[in-house]
Design a protein around this motif. Structure first.
Motif, PDB file in Angstrom:
ATOM      1  N   THR A   9       0.848  -1.176   0.000  1.00 59.19           N
ATOM      2  CA  THR A   9       0.000   0.000   0.000  1.00 59.19           C
ATOM      3  C   THR A   9       0.890   1.235   0.000  1.00 59.19           C
ATOM      4  O   THR A   9       1.764   1.373   0.856  1.00 59.19           O
ATOM      5  CB  THR A   9      -0.902   0.025   1.259  1.00 59.19           C
ATOM      6  OG1 THR A   9      -1.674  -1.163   1.283  1.00 59.19           O
ATOM      7  CG2 THR A   9      -1.808   1.233   1.255  1.00 59.19           C
ATOM      8  N   TYR A  10       0.657   2.112  -0.970  1.00 58.68           N
ATOM      9  CA  TYR A  10       1.406   3.358  -1.073  1.00 58.68           C
ATOM     10  C   TYR A  10       0.432   4.507  -0.849  1.00 58.68           C
ATOM     11  O   TYR A  10      -0.673   4.496  -1.381  1.00 58.68           O
ATOM     12  CB  TYR A  10       2.045   3.500  -2.456  1.00 58.68           C
ATOM     13  CG  TYR A  10       3.024   2.387  -2.761  1.00 58.68           C
ATOM     14  CD1 TYR A  10       4.366   2.519  -2.440  1.00 58.68           C
ATOM     15  CD2 TYR A  10       2.606   1.210  -3.367  1.00 58.68           C
ATOM     16  CE1 TYR A  10       5.258   1.495  -2.708  1.00 58.68           C
ATOM     17  CE2 TYR A  10       3.486   0.189  -3.631  1.00 58.68           C
ATOM     18  CZ  TYR A  10       4.813   0.339  -3.307  1.00 58.68           C
ATOM     19  OH  TYR A  10       5.691  -0.668  -3.576  1.00 58.68           O
ATOM     20  N   ALA A  11       0.845   5.491  -0.068  1.00 56.19           N
ATOM     21  CA  ALA A  11      -0.030   6.636   0.201  1.00 56.19           C
ATOM     22  C   ALA A  11       0.764   7.925   0.093  1.00 56.19           C
ATOM     23  O   ALA A  11       1.934   7.990   0.487  1.00 56.19           O
ATOM     24  CB  ALA A  11      -0.649   6.521   1.586  1.00 56.19           C
ATOM     25  N   TYR A  53      -4.058  17.419 -11.441  1.00 60.47           N
ATOM     26  CA  TYR A  53      -3.124  16.299 -11.342  1.00 60.47           C
ATOM     27  C   TYR A  53      -3.489  15.174 -12.289  1.00 60.47           C
ATOM     28  O   TYR A  53      -4.640  15.000 -12.653  1.00 60.47           O
ATOM     29  CB  TYR A  53      -3.121  15.735  -9.917  1.00 60.47           C
ATOM     30  CG  TYR A  53      -2.555  16.704  -8.931  1.00 60.47           C
ATOM     31  CD1 TYR A  53      -1.199  16.782  -8.730  1.00 60.47           C
ATOM     32  CD2 TYR A  53      -3.382  17.554  -8.231  1.00 60.47           C
ATOM     33  CE1 TYR A  53      -0.669  17.686  -7.843  1.00 60.47           C
ATOM     34  CE2 TYR A  53      -2.871  18.458  -7.334  1.00 60.47           C
ATOM     35  CZ  TYR A  53      -1.516  18.516  -7.141  1.00 60.47           C
ATOM     36  OH  TYR A  53      -0.998  19.408  -6.277  1.00 60.47           O
ATOM     37  N   VAL A  54      -2.484  14.373 -12.628  1.00 63.35           N
ATOM     38  CA  VAL A  54      -2.639  13.152 -13.397  1.00 63.35           C
ATOM     39  C   VAL A  54      -1.841  12.083 -12.666  1.00 63.35           C
ATOM     40  O   VAL A  54      -0.708  12.326 -12.247  1.00 63.35           O
ATOM     41  CB  VAL A  54      -2.073  13.318 -14.834  1.00 63.35           C
ATOM     42  CG1 VAL A  54      -2.087  12.001 -15.570  1.00 63.35           C
ATOM     43  CG2 VAL A  54      -2.833  14.375 -15.586  1.00 63.35           C
ATOM     44  N   LEU A  55      -2.420  10.902 -12.479  1.00 60.45           N
ATOM     45  CA  LEU A  55      -1.690   9.803 -11.862  1.00 60.45           C
ATOM     46  C   LEU A  55      -0.928   9.048 -12.943  1.00 60.45           C
ATOM     47  O   LEU A  55      -1.496   8.664 -13.962  1.00 60.45           O
ATOM     48  CB  LEU A  55      -2.656   8.852 -11.156  1.00 60.45           C
ATOM     49  CG  LEU A  55      -3.414   9.446  -9.981  1.00 60.45           C
ATOM     50  CD1 LEU A  55      -4.412   8.426  -9.445  1.00 60.45           C
ATOM     51  CD2 LEU A  55      -2.463   9.884  -8.898  1.00 60.45           C
ATOM     52  N   VAL A  83      -6.990   2.011  -7.025  1.00 58.77           N
ATOM     53  CA  VAL A  83      -6.501   3.367  -6.758  1.00 58.77           C
ATOM     54  C   VAL A  83      -7.647   4.141  -6.133  1.00 58.77           C
ATOM     55  O   VAL A  83      -8.783   4.071  -6.612  1.00 58.77           O
ATOM     56  CB  VAL A  83      -6.045   4.076  -8.057  1.00 58.77           C
ATOM     57  CG1 VAL A  83      -5.673   5.517  -7.777  1.00 58.77           C
ATOM     58  CG2 VAL A  83      -4.907   3.319  -8.703  1.00 58.77           C
ATOM     59  N   ARG A  84      -7.362   4.852  -5.071  1.00 65.32           N
ATOM     60  CA  ARG A  84      -8.365   5.694  -4.426  1.00 65.32           C
ATOM     61  C   ARG A  84      -7.832   7.117  -4.338  1.00 65.32           C
ATOM     62  O   ARG A  84      -6.668   7.322  -4.020  1.00 65.32           O
ATOM     63  CB  ARG A  84      -8.661   5.216  -3.018  1.00 65.32           C
ATOM     64  CG  ARG A  84      -9.342   3.898  -2.947  1.00 65.32           C
ATOM     65  CD  ARG A  84      -9.675   3.552  -1.532  1.00 65.32           C
ATOM     66  NE  ARG A  84     -10.190   2.191  -1.479  1.00 65.32           N
ATOM     67  CZ  ARG A  84     -10.308   1.497  -0.374  1.00 65.32           C
ATOM     68  NH1 ARG A  84      -9.980   2.031   0.783  1.00 65.32           N
ATOM     69  NH2 ARG A  84     -10.772   0.276  -0.412  1.00 65.32           N
ATOM     70  N   VAL A  85      -8.692   8.057  -4.600  1.00 63.01           N
ATOM     71  CA  VAL A  85      -8.347   9.466  -4.470  1.00 63.01           C
ATOM     72  C   VAL A  85      -9.419  10.119  -3.625  1.00 63.01           C
ATOM     73  O   VAL A  85     -10.609   9.988  -3.908  1.00 63.01           O
ATOM     74  CB  VAL A  85      -8.266  10.161  -5.852  1.00 63.01           C
ATOM     75  CG1 VAL A  85      -7.954  11.636  -5.688  1.00 63.01           C
ATOM     76  CG2 VAL A  85      -7.228   9.470  -6.726  1.00 63.01           C
ATOM     77  N   TYR A  86      -8.994  10.800  -2.587  1.00 65.79           N
ATOM     78  CA  TYR A  86      -9.924  11.471  -1.679  1.00 65.79           C
ATOM     79  C   TYR A  86      -9.641  12.969  -1.651  1.00 65.79           C
ATOM     80  O   TYR A  86      -8.495  13.384  -1.777  1.00 65.79           O
ATOM     81  CB  TYR A  86      -9.751  10.974  -0.247  1.00 65.79           C
ATOM     82  CG  TYR A  86     -10.009   9.514  -0.043  1.00 65.79           C
ATOM     83  CD1 TYR A  86     -11.298   9.044   0.158  1.00 65.79           C
ATOM     84  CD2 TYR A  86      -8.960   8.596  -0.049  1.00 65.79           C
ATOM     85  CE1 TYR A  86     -11.528   7.692   0.361  1.00 65.79           C
ATOM     86  CE2 TYR A  86      -9.193   7.255   0.157  1.00 65.79           C
ATOM     87  CZ  TYR A  86     -10.479   6.815   0.370  1.00 65.79           C
ATOM     88  OH  TYR A  86     -10.710   5.479   0.571  1.00 65.79           O
TER      89      TYR A  86
END
Length: 88
Positions: A9-11, A53-55, A83-86
């Motif tokens: 898991t990367y955050a 932003y762009v992942l 992938v989760r973006v909050y």
């Protein structure tokens, strides 16, 4: 015997508290690096964070640390489960 592959898991968390901002990077819920706006300077901080932003996901070989050699792996793969973006 082949090693069992594990998911990681990367955050990347961007914290804004009043006039102070910092970014924290985690791997498997363990803090790896924290960078503050003060360390970078307002000009570069604003340049890095004040835009859409762009992942981008990339498996690369070489770079600043060393050049590829005959011992370097010939191929690699990256498997992403989700992938989760909050925002808040």
């Amino acid at each position: 015997m082949q090693e069992k592959k594990q998911w990681h898991t990367y955050a990347w968390l961007w914290h804004r508290q009043g006039y102070h901002s910092y970014v924290s990077f985690y791997i498997d819920n363990r803090l790896q690096l924290r960078i503050t706006e003060h360390e970078v300077g307002w000009k570069y901080w604003n340049y890095a964070f004040n835009h859409p932003y762009v992942l981008l996901y990339d498996v690369a070989l070489g770079g600043w640390a060393s050049r590829p050699s005959t011992k370097s792996p010939r191929s690699a793969s990256m498997r992403i489960d989700y992938v989760r973006v909050y925002t808040y």
